[in-house]
Design a protein around this motif. Structure first.
Motif, PDB file in Angstrom:
ATOM      1  N   GLU A  21      -1.687  -4.435  -7.455  1.00 18.29           N
ATOM      2  CA  GLU A  21      -1.364  -3.056  -7.822  1.00 18.29           C
ATOM      3  C   GLU A  21       0.149  -2.886  -7.808  1.00 18.29           C
ATOM      4  OE1 GLU A  21      -2.333   1.468  -6.212  1.00 18.29           O
ATOM      5  OE2 GLU A  21      -2.567  -0.229  -4.853  1.00 18.29           O
ATOM      6  N   THR A  22       0.696  -2.374  -8.906  1.00 15.34           N
ATOM      7  CA  THR A  22       2.131  -2.124  -9.012  1.00 15.34           C
ATOM      8  C   THR A  22       2.341  -0.638  -9.286  1.00 15.34           C
ATOM      9  OG1 THR A  22       2.480  -4.347  -9.898  1.00 15.34           O
ATOM     10  CG2 THR A  22       4.255  -2.752 -10.224  1.00 15.34           C
ATOM     11  N   ASN A  71       7.641   4.104  -8.369  1.00 21.48           N
ATOM     12  CA  ASN A  71       7.832   5.311  -7.566  1.00 21.48           C
ATOM     13  C   ASN A  71       8.743   6.305  -8.285  1.00 21.48           C
ATOM     14  OD1 ASN A  71       6.324   4.325  -5.262  1.00 21.48           O
ATOM     15  ND2 ASN A  71       8.020   2.893  -4.974  1.00 21.48           N
ATOM     16  N   PRO A  72       8.699   7.584  -7.888  1.00 24.09           N
ATOM     17  CA  PRO A  72       9.542   8.592  -8.533  1.00 24.09           C
ATOM     18  C   PRO A  72      11.041   8.254  -8.526  1.00 24.09           C
ATOM     19  CG  PRO A  72       7.864   9.676  -7.235  1.00 24.09           C
ATOM     20  CD  PRO A  72       7.775   8.204  -6.933  1.00 24.09           C
ATOM     21  N   ASP A  73      11.513   7.513  -7.503  1.00 29.55           N
ATOM     22  CA  ASP A  73      12.931   7.136  -7.456  1.00 29.55           C
ATOM     23  C   ASP A  73      13.216   5.862  -8.255  1.00 29.55           C
ATOM     24  OD1 ASP A  73      11.868   5.099  -5.890  1.00 29.55           O
ATOM     25  OD2 ASP A  73      12.984   5.632  -4.082  1.00 29.55           O
ATOM     26  N   LEU A  74      12.192   5.406  -9.025  1.00 26.57           N
ATOM     27  CA  LEU A  74      12.238   4.210  -9.884  1.00 26.57           C
ATOM     28  C   LEU A  74      12.185   2.894  -9.109  1.00 26.57           C
ATOM     29  CD1 LEU A  74      14.650   5.341 -12.732  1.00 26.57           C
ATOM     30  CD2 LEU A  74      12.165   5.535 -12.583  1.00 26.57           C
ATOM     31  N   SER A  75      12.030   2.944  -7.782  1.00 20.15           N
ATOM     32  CA  SER A  75      11.757   1.718  -7.044  1.00 20.15           C
ATOM     33  C   SER A  75      10.317   1.310  -7.346  1.00 20.15           C
ATOM     34  CB  SER A  75      11.958   1.922  -5.535  1.00 20.15           C
ATOM     35  OG  SER A  75      11.018   2.854  -5.038  1.00 20.15           O
ATOM     36  N   VAL A  76       9.973   0.084  -7.039  1.00 16.06           N
ATOM     37  CA  VAL A  76       8.640  -0.432  -7.340  1.00 16.06           C
ATOM     38  C   VAL A  76       7.963  -0.878  -6.052  1.00 16.06           C
ATOM     39  CG1 VAL A  76       7.353  -2.231  -8.562  1.00 16.06           C
ATOM     40  CG2 VAL A  76       9.309  -1.137  -9.665  1.00 16.06           C
ATOM     41  N   SER A  77       6.723  -0.455  -5.873  1.00 14.15           N
ATOM     42  CA  SER A  77       5.905  -0.903  -4.742  1.00 14.15           C
ATOM     43  C   SER A  77       4.788  -1.784  -5.287  1.00 14.15           C
ATOM     44  CB  SER A  77       5.276   0.293  -4.023  1.00 14.15           C
ATOM     45  OG  SER A  77       6.264   1.144  -3.492  1.00 14.15           O
ATOM     46  N   GLN A  78       4.522  -2.881  -4.594  1.00  9.76           N
ATOM     47  CA  GLN A  78       3.427  -3.755  -4.998  1.00  9.76           C
ATOM     48  C   GLN A  78       2.526  -4.031  -3.807  1.00  9.76           C
ATOM     49  OE1 GLN A  78       5.255  -7.227  -6.934  1.00  9.76           O
ATOM     50  NE2 GLN A  78       4.408  -6.407  -8.823  1.00  9.76           N
ATOM     51  N   TYR A  79       1.214  -4.055  -4.091  1.00  6.09           N
ATOM     52  CA  TYR A  79       0.213  -4.321  -3.072  1.00  6.09           C
ATOM     53  C   TYR A  79      -0.797  -5.296  -3.643  1.00  6.09           C
ATOM     54  CZ  TYR A  79       2.312  -0.099  -1.260  1.00  6.09           C
ATOM     55  OH  TYR A  79       3.219   0.826  -0.823  1.00  6.09           O
ATOM     56  N   THR A  80      -1.239  -6.219  -2.804  1.00  8.35           N
ATOM     57  CA  THR A  80      -2.255  -7.179  -3.215  1.00  8.35           C
ATOM     58  C   THR A  80      -3.492  -6.981  -2.351  1.00  8.35           C
ATOM     59  OG1 THR A  80      -0.567  -8.777  -3.842  1.00  8.35           O
ATOM     60  CG2 THR A  80      -2.800  -9.625  -3.513  1.00  8.35           C
ATOM     61  N   TYR A  81      -4.611  -6.732  -3.009  1.00 12.79           N
ATOM     62  CA  TYR A  81      -5.903  -6.662  -2.333  1.00 12.79           C
ATOM     63  C   TYR A  81      -6.440  -8.086  -2.304  1.00 12.79           C
ATOM     64  CZ  TYR A  81      -5.610  -1.653  -3.351  1.00 12.79           C
ATOM     65  OH  TYR A  81      -5.214  -0.339  -3.440  1.00 12.79           O
ATOM     66  N   THR A  82      -6.838  -8.558  -1.118  1.00 14.38           N
ATOM     67  CA  THR A  82      -7.276  -9.944  -0.984  1.00 14.38           C
ATOM     68  C   THR A  82      -8.776 -10.037  -0.712  1.00 14.38           C
ATOM     69  OG1 THR A  82      -6.821  -9.976   1.396  1.00 14.38           O
ATOM     70  CG2 THR A  82      -5.015 -10.623  -0.082  1.00 14.38           C
ATOM     71  N   ASP A 127       1.837   5.837 -13.533  1.00 10.09           N
ATOM     72  CA  ASP A 127       2.874   5.064 -12.854  1.00 10.09           C
ATOM     73  C   ASP A 127       2.304   3.797 -12.211  1.00 10.09           C
ATOM     74  OD1 ASP A 127       4.755   7.066 -13.451  1.00 10.09           O
ATOM     75  OD2 ASP A 127       4.294   8.152 -11.611  1.00 10.09           O
ATOM     76  N   VAL A 128       0.988   3.619 -12.318  1.00 11.40           N
ATOM     77  CA  VAL A 128       0.296   2.514 -11.647  1.00 11.40           C
ATOM     78  C   VAL A 128      -0.241   1.534 -12.675  1.00 11.40           C
ATOM     79  CG1 VAL A 128      -1.635   1.929 -10.125  1.00 11.40           C
ATOM     80  CG2 VAL A 128      -0.364   4.051  -9.761  1.00 11.40           C
ATOM     81  N   SER A 129      -0.095   0.250 -12.373  1.00 10.83           N
ATOM     82  CA  SER A 129      -0.755  -0.774 -13.189  1.00 10.83           C
ATOM     83  C   SER A 129      -1.484  -1.724 -12.247  1.00 10.83           C
ATOM     84  CB  SER A 129       0.250  -1.540 -14.050  1.00 10.83           C
ATOM     85  OG  SER A 129       1.146  -2.266 -13.244  1.00 10.83           O
ATOM     86  N   VAL A 161     -14.832  -4.351  -3.136  1.00  9.98           N
ATOM     87  CA  VAL A 161     -14.511  -4.350  -1.707  1.00  9.98           C
ATOM     88  C   VAL A 161     -13.478  -5.453  -1.509  1.00  9.98           C
ATOM     89  CG1 VAL A 161     -16.689  -3.393  -0.871  1.00  9.98           C
ATOM     90  CG2 VAL A 161     -16.484  -5.842  -1.167  1.00  9.98           C
ATOM     91  N   ALA A 162     -12.589  -5.244  -0.559  1.00  6.33           N
ATOM     92  CA  ALA A 162     -11.533  -6.214  -0.288  1.00  6.33           C
ATOM     93  C   ALA A 162     -11.312  -6.301   1.216  1.00  6.33           C
ATOM     94  CB  ALA A 162     -10.228  -5.799  -0.987  1.00  6.33           C
ATOM     95  N   SER A 163     -10.848  -7.445   1.648  1.00  4.92           N
ATOM     96  CA  SER A 163     -10.584  -7.620   3.082  1.00  4.92           C
ATOM     97  C   SER A 163      -9.310  -6.930   3.523  1.00  4.92           C
ATOM     98  CB  SER A 163     -10.499  -9.103   3.428  1.00  4.92           C
ATOM     99  OG  SER A 163     -11.759  -9.698   3.260  1.00  4.92           O
ATOM    100  N   ARG A 164      -8.257  -7.019   2.676  1.00  8.55           N
ATOM    101  CA  ARG A 164      -6.962  -6.440   3.075  1.00  8.55           C
ATOM    102  C   ARG A 164      -6.227  -5.926   1.849  1.00  8.55           C
ATOM    103  NH1 ARG A 164      -3.406  -9.805   6.913  1.00  8.55           N
ATOM    104  NH2 ARG A 164      -2.338  -7.799   6.903  1.00  8.55           N
ATOM    105  N   ARG A 165      -5.242  -5.078   2.110  1.00 12.05           N
ATOM    106  CA  ARG A 165      -4.256  -4.642   1.104  1.00 12.05           C
ATOM    107  C   ARG A 165      -2.899  -4.921   1.709  1.00 12.05           C
ATOM    108  NH1 ARG A 165      -1.716   0.781   0.153  1.00 12.05           N
ATOM    109  NH2 ARG A 165      -1.227   0.957  -2.067  1.00 12.05           N
ATOM    110  N   ILE A 166      -2.208  -5.878   1.140  1.00 11.93           N
ATOM    111  CA  ILE A 166      -0.961  -6.371   1.713  1.00 11.93           C
ATOM    112  C   ILE A 166       0.204  -5.956   0.832  1.00 11.93           C
ATOM    113  CG2 ILE A 166       0.306  -8.443   2.381  1.00 11.93           C
ATOM    114  CD1 ILE A 166      -2.477  -9.803   2.703  1.00 11.93           C
ATOM    115  N   ALA A 167       1.235  -5.352   1.445  1.00 17.42           N
ATOM    116  CA  ALA A 167       2.463  -5.022   0.710  1.00 17.42           C
ATOM    117  C   ALA A 167       3.177  -6.312   0.360  1.00 17.42           C
ATOM    118  CB  ALA A 167       3.357  -4.123   1.544  1.00 17.42           C
ATOM    119  N   SER A 168       3.574  -6.438  -0.925  1.00 18.57           N
ATOM    120  CA  SER A 168       4.279  -7.663  -1.329  1.00 18.57           C
ATOM    121  C   SER A 168       5.723  -7.388  -1.642  1.00 18.57           C
ATOM    122  CB  SER A 168       3.625  -8.309  -2.531  1.00 18.57           C
ATOM    123  OG  SER A 168       2.601  -7.613  -3.145  1.00 18.57           O
TER     124      SER A 168
END
Length: 144
Positions: A97-98, A101-112, A11-13, A137-144
């Protein structure tokens, strides 16, 4: 697609972007993606006897396990090594990262401010798949 209402790895790309562009790693080649928050913990006890705990956010780290389908990781590391010895500073990258989710919604996060490190180029053995490992290693993981 999830099963039993739970997310699965498929479920992850991910898209890895470096200073020289997107690493063209086929989705089928990435067999594992792992990420963890890095935190600092501090326990303080004042003269009043109260315990005060503090957790600080100190970035993220993780890794990719990749079956070698092409020379992308070899070429990326050769270029990074050449830049290092030439005294060239490489800008940070990102990881997108995309997750479906099981309910078919999509969560996205960007590692900076991502820094990549090839930690295993893989064993070459007869009829076995060459398995490579890329850490980050990354400084942050931000929800987009």
């Amino acid at each position: 697609m999830s099963t039993g209402g739970q997310s699965l790895g498929k479920d992850v790309s991910v898209v890895i972007v470096t200073a020289s562009g997107t690493l063209n790693i086929p989705a089928a080649a990435i067999t594992k993606f792992d990420s963890k928050p890095v935190t600092g913990d501090e326990k303080r006890i004042g003269l009043d006897g109260q315990v005060r705990n503090n957790v600080t956010h100190e970035g993220w780290n993780g890794s990719f396990e990749v079956d070698r389908f092409n020379s992308v990781l070899d070429d990326f590391w050769a270029a990074a090594e050449a830049a290092y010895y030439a005294g060239t500073a490489l800008p940070w990258g990102t990881i997108q990262e995309t997750i479906t989710n099981p309910d078919l919604s999509v969560s996205q996060y960007t590692y900076t401010q991502v820094v990549l490190k090839l930690t295993d180029i893989g064993s070459r053995e007869g009829n076995k798949t060459i398995k490579q490992k890329l850490d980050f290693v990354a400084s942050r993981r931000i929800a987009s």
